[in-house]
Design an enzyme around this catalytic site. Structure first.
Site, PDB file in Angstrom:
ATOM      1  N   HIS A 224       6.231   1.846 -19.369  1.00 36.70           N
ATOM      2  CA  HIS A 224       6.240   0.656 -18.519  1.00 36.70           C
ATOM      3  C   HIS A 224       5.560  -0.543 -19.160  1.00 36.70           C
ATOM      4  O   HIS A 224       5.452  -1.606 -18.551  1.00 36.70           O
ATOM      5  CB  HIS A 224       5.564   0.982 -17.175  1.00 36.70           C
ATOM      6  CG  HIS A 224       5.875   0.026 -16.074  1.00 36.70           C
ATOM      7  ND1 HIS A 224       4.926  -0.770 -15.471  1.00 36.70           N
ATOM      8  CD2 HIS A 224       7.046  -0.278 -15.455  1.00 36.70           C
ATOM      9  CE1 HIS A 224       5.485  -1.505 -14.534  1.00 36.70           C
ATOM     10  NE2 HIS A 224       6.766  -1.235 -14.499  1.00 36.70           N
ATOM     11  N   LYS A 226       4.950  -3.871 -21.466  1.00 35.21           N
ATOM     12  CA  LYS A 226       5.725  -5.009 -21.958  1.00 35.21           C
ATOM     13  C   LYS A 226       4.859  -5.692 -23.013  1.00 35.21           C
ATOM     14  O   LYS A 226       3.889  -6.379 -22.681  1.00 35.21           O
ATOM     15  CB  LYS A 226       6.055  -6.011 -20.847  1.00 35.21           C
ATOM     16  CG  LYS A 226       7.009  -5.481 -19.774  1.00 35.21           C
ATOM     17  CD  LYS A 226       6.279  -4.923 -18.604  1.00 35.21           C
ATOM     18  CE  LYS A 226       7.263  -4.506 -17.514  1.00 35.21           C
ATOM     19  NZ  LYS A 226       6.624  -3.658 -16.488  1.00 35.21           N
ATOM     20  N   ASP A 231       3.350 -10.268 -36.636  1.00 34.27           N
ATOM     21  CA  ASP A 231       2.517 -10.476 -37.828  1.00 34.27           C
ATOM     22  C   ASP A 231       1.043 -10.158 -37.603  1.00 34.27           C
ATOM     23  O   ASP A 231       0.164 -10.791 -38.215  1.00 34.27           O
ATOM     24  CB  ASP A 231       2.669 -11.918 -38.334  1.00 34.27           C
ATOM     25  CG  ASP A 231       4.055 -12.191 -38.913  1.00 34.27           C
ATOM     26  OD1 ASP A 231       4.750 -11.217 -39.263  1.00 34.27           O
ATOM     27  OD2 ASP A 231       4.443 -13.375 -39.002  1.00 34.27           O
ATOM     28  N   HIS A 404       6.634 -10.464  -8.898  1.00 32.93           N
ATOM     29  CA  HIS A 404       6.475  -9.291  -9.761  1.00 32.93           C
ATOM     30  C   HIS A 404       5.179  -9.354 -10.568  1.00 32.93           C
ATOM     31  O   HIS A 404       4.858  -8.432 -11.305  1.00 32.93           O
ATOM     32  CB  HIS A 404       7.697  -9.194 -10.692  1.00 32.93           C
ATOM     33  CG  HIS A 404       7.844  -7.881 -11.375  1.00 32.93           C
ATOM     34  ND1 HIS A 404       7.785  -7.737 -12.753  1.00 32.93           N
ATOM     35  CD2 HIS A 404       8.027  -6.630 -10.879  1.00 32.93           C
ATOM     36  CE1 HIS A 404       7.963  -6.470 -13.073  1.00 32.93           C
ATOM     37  NE2 HIS A 404       8.103  -5.772 -11.963  1.00 32.93           N
ATOM     38  N   LYS A 406       1.457  -9.023 -11.752  1.00 37.10           N
ATOM     39  CA  LYS A 406       0.355  -8.101 -11.492  1.00 37.10           C
ATOM     40  C   LYS A 406      -0.926  -8.778 -12.000  1.00 37.10           C
ATOM     41  O   LYS A 406      -1.112  -8.947 -13.203  1.00 37.10           O
ATOM     42  CB  LYS A 406       0.537  -6.768 -12.223  1.00 37.10           C
ATOM     43  CG  LYS A 406       1.886  -6.057 -11.924  1.00 37.10           C
ATOM     44  CD  LYS A 406       2.918  -6.394 -12.959  1.00 37.10           C
ATOM     45  CE  LYS A 406       4.122  -5.464 -12.996  1.00 37.10           C
ATOM     46  NZ  LYS A 406       4.828  -5.215 -11.797  1.00 37.10           N
ATOM     47  N   ASP A 411     -14.088 -13.661  -8.545  1.00 36.33           N
ATOM     48  CA  ASP A 411     -15.070 -14.746  -8.576  1.00 36.33           C
ATOM     49  C   ASP A 411     -14.696 -15.860  -9.551  1.00 36.33           C
ATOM     50  O   ASP A 411     -15.581 -16.540 -10.108  1.00 36.33           O
ATOM     51  CB  ASP A 411     -16.461 -14.190  -8.929  1.00 36.33           C
ATOM     52  CG  ASP A 411     -17.025 -13.321  -7.813  1.00 36.33           C
ATOM     53  OD1 ASP A 411     -16.439 -13.300  -6.713  1.00 36.33           O
ATOM     54  OD2 ASP A 411     -18.056 -12.639  -8.046  1.00 36.33           O
TER      55      ASP A 411
END
Length: 486
Positions: A224, A226, A231, A404, A406, A411
């Site tokens: 899952h 991404k 380089d 979508h 996350k 604070d």
């Protein structure tokens, strides 16, 4: 003959109950939460054969014998690489804010390395901006491009990324692409996989889905993450799959997906590189440890650079770390806690921590999409709303597409951004990645993004919610029963 059939029937009955008893014992002997164990036991006793097949397929975290062996054998070389990295003292930071200190200490203790400083960090909130920036960086790449995505779906700007990646491979850049088998099924059914391989790109189908492997490896275990690495210096991660939202799930009835990605320059690319190397070795058996950063990898002064810790979760990585990190972040909140997630099915511990934060005076907000592409998770998440609202948590339902992103902001100083949903699958099962950033400047940027989400959301009214239809409560509780398994 009748005696034979009698004996045979008794043997079948005995074998049937022996199978149920053995699976029951297996469930009880595994260290798992009581709700999860009870859910599996009830399913097995109500629907024995279906329950047993489901448990053997999805009830335990089977990485597969071959991958598990690779995960075990890779750690000596990985540990040596991490130890050598520690000699680059200039890239590590041990000075954290009060709100972030406990979380950074936890990550350093469990992963073996401290947070790295001197990074440039940019938030990308538009899919077009993200993909255009990625195309530019691919066109400028000189040595290596490494990618892993859960979903790559052809169409729109995603095809332009593919074209630029193939052009890079043709000019001699080493390109590696790892895609999840289930998430990227449309990619592997398209001509793009063959075209990329013909261009010289190493394309790997991760965690292949096959009925022949159903009892050898947990089939719903997914890659899952991404991640893009260029380089050993430029890195991307966040919630966005390699898709153009104008061509993605248009028939789902939830609108376009809304995501957030982080583009980074600096030594954080090296620490993300070792995670990619581990994933690559677990899947292919090939070792590709990244080079250690050189002395010129920190062009940004400590005062202007960001301190980032990278958390990797999944089989073969520190167990339960992402769950511990979220709990630590929530308990560190003193003034404000904002969380965004498309799928909200928290553990009991995380739910308790969020409610406790609100009850001790923290301004707690959770932003979720009003319409979800997963009916199961959509209904299950609503079973938690009443308790959250009673504790004083503000729940915002995003109305302009499927949110979508996350993210967690504590604070205004401590930020968590990555691929982890606040559900059981992300917390305990999948290969995930999260950035932990200790910086009020970045926190301010994230706060503005979250404020924009709130402006496009509807605040859930506690009194109206308490008057919802009785049948809705029944459906919520029904799906809540399966929440330990989602």
């Amino acid at each position: 003959m009748s005696t034979f059939y009698t004996v045979l029937s008794w043997l079948l009955v005995f074998g049937y109950w022996l199978l149920i008893a053995s699976v029951t014992l297996r469930i009880l002997m595994k260290r798992r939460t009581v709700p999860s164990a009870m859910a599996w036991l009830l399913i097995i006793y109500i629907l024995p054969l279906v329950g047993i097949i489901a448990y053997l397929s999805f009830g335990e975290l089977h990485l597969g014998k071959r991958r598990a062996e690779r995960a075990r054998t890779m750690w000596p070389s990985t540990a040596k690489w991490l130890n050598d990295l520690k000699s680059c003292h200039q890239i590590f930071s041990h000075d954290n804010s009060d709100v972030a200190r406990a979380l950074f200490q936890l990550c350093e203790k469990r992963q073996g390395v401290a947070g790295v400083k001197g990074n440039q960090l940019q938030l990308l909130t538009s899919t077009d901006d993200t993909l255009q920036a990625l195309i530019r960086d691919i066109q400028l790449a000189r040595h290596h491009i490494e990618m892993v995505f859960y979903i790559w779906q052809p169409g729109g700007l995603a095809d332009e990324v593919a074209e630029s990646l193939m052009a890079a491979a043709r000019r001699g850049v080493q390109c590696r692409l790892m895609l999840d088998s289930a998430g990227s099924v449309q990619f592997f059914r398209s001509p793009w996989a063959t075209m990329m391989r013909n261009a010289g790109i190493e394309v790997v189908e991760s965690l292949k889905v096959s009925l022949l492997r159903v009892f050898l490896r947990r089939m719903d275990l997914r890659q899952h993450r991404k991640v893009v690495l260029i380089d050993n210096y430029i890195a991307y991660t966040g919630s966005m799959n390699l898709v153009d939202p104008r061509y993605f799930k248009q028939d789902a009835g939830v609108g376009q997906w809304v995501d957030l990605m982080a583009r980074m320059e600096g030594p954080v690319a090296t620490t993300m590189g070792i995670i990619y190397a581990c994933d690559w070795e677990i899947e292919t058996g090939k070792r590709i440890l990244p080079p250690s950063p050189d002395g010129n990898i920190m062009p940004f002064e400590q005062e202007s650079g960001h301190t980032i810790q990278v958390i990797a979760s999944g089989p073969g990585f520190p167990e339960d770390l992402i769950h511990q990190a979220l709990l630590t972040a929530v308990y560190a909140a003193r003034e404000q806690l904002i969380m965004t997630t498309p799928y909200f099915v928290p553990s009991d511990d995380l739910l308790h921590a969020i409610c406790t934060a609100a009850q001790r005076g923290v301004d707690v907000s959770i932003i979720v999409p009003r319409h979800n592409d997963s009916m199961l998770v959509g209904w299950a998440s609503r079973a938690f709303f009443a308790e959250l609202l009673e504790a004083g948590v503000k729940i915002y339902q995003f109305e302009e597409g499927l949110l979508h992103t996350k993210s967690v902001l504590v604070d205004g100083q401590l930020s968590l951004v990555g691929t982890v949903n606040l559900d059981m699958r992300s917390l305990w099962l999948n290969f995930e990645i999260t950035l932990v950033i200790d910086d009020d400047g970045f926190g301010g940027d994230l706060a503005r993004v979250q404020d924009d989400y709130i402006a496009r959301s509807r605040l859930l009214d506690g009194k109206r919610w308490s008057r919802r239809a009785y049948w809705q409560r029944i459906v919520e509780r029904l799906f809540y029963f399966f929440s330990p398994l989602l």
